[in-house]
Design a protein around this motif. Structure first.
Motif: not given
Length: 168
Positions: A36-56
């Motif tokens: 995928w062109d993005r990696y997104t993970i959210k966990n409100t209980k652990l206060d984690i939010h990662i939103d990373k663009e994946i490029t060639k």
């Protein structure tokens, strides 16, 4: 022996997991990537939010000669939480298509998620063309983990082609 590596799925933990891949030095595989062109993970209980663009460019920093297919996840699949297997099989088939389009022939195929930690040093002389090798699963449930396979190219590519996917 000529080897191809398919990396598939969500591109997560590559910075760490790739350090454990001794098979890269041993097999020196050609690399084919479907992700995928993005990696997104959210966990409100652990206060984690990662939103990373994946490029060639990012992926070629690890695999300079890789053949890469980046996909927009939502353009292909619904938000249905039960379609993870279909997404995985889509990437398997998509990467296998890239291999076939390359017109290269391989003896061994490795199929791996990005977040696999695995050490393989000398399987080349032990791979039986009649078998597929994988990490452990639940043998009582007759299931296999879907995160890593290695085997004869023809056997593993037939295994991939036999999986059901409505996308390819």
């Amino acid at each position: 022996m000529k080897c191809a590596l398919i990396l598939f799925g969500v591109c997560r933990e590559l910075e760490i997991s790739s350090k454990s891949w001794s098979f890269m030095e041993h097999f020196k595989p050609d690399v084919y990537i479907s992700t995928w062109d993005r990696y997104t993970i959210k966990n409100t209980k652990l206060d984690i939010h990662i939103d990373k663009e994946i490029t060639k460019d990012y992926l070629q920093g690890y695999f300079p000669n890789a053949i890469i297919s980046l996909q927009k996840e939502l353009s292909l699949f619904s938000d249905d939480p039960y379609n993870h297997n279909e997404k995985m099989i889509y990437h398997w088939k998509n990467a296998l298509r890239l291999i076939k389009e390359s017109n290269k022939e391989y003896d061994i195929l490795i199929l791996s998620r990005f977040d696999v930690y695995i050490k393989i040093d000398s399987w080349e002389d032990k791979i039986n063309p009649e078998y597929l090798y994988t990490t452990a699963g639940d043998l009582d449930l007759k299931s296999l983990h879907d995160i890593f396979f290695i085997g004869n190219f023809n056997s593993l590519s037939s295994f991939i082609e036999d999986r059901k996917s409505t996308r390819l």
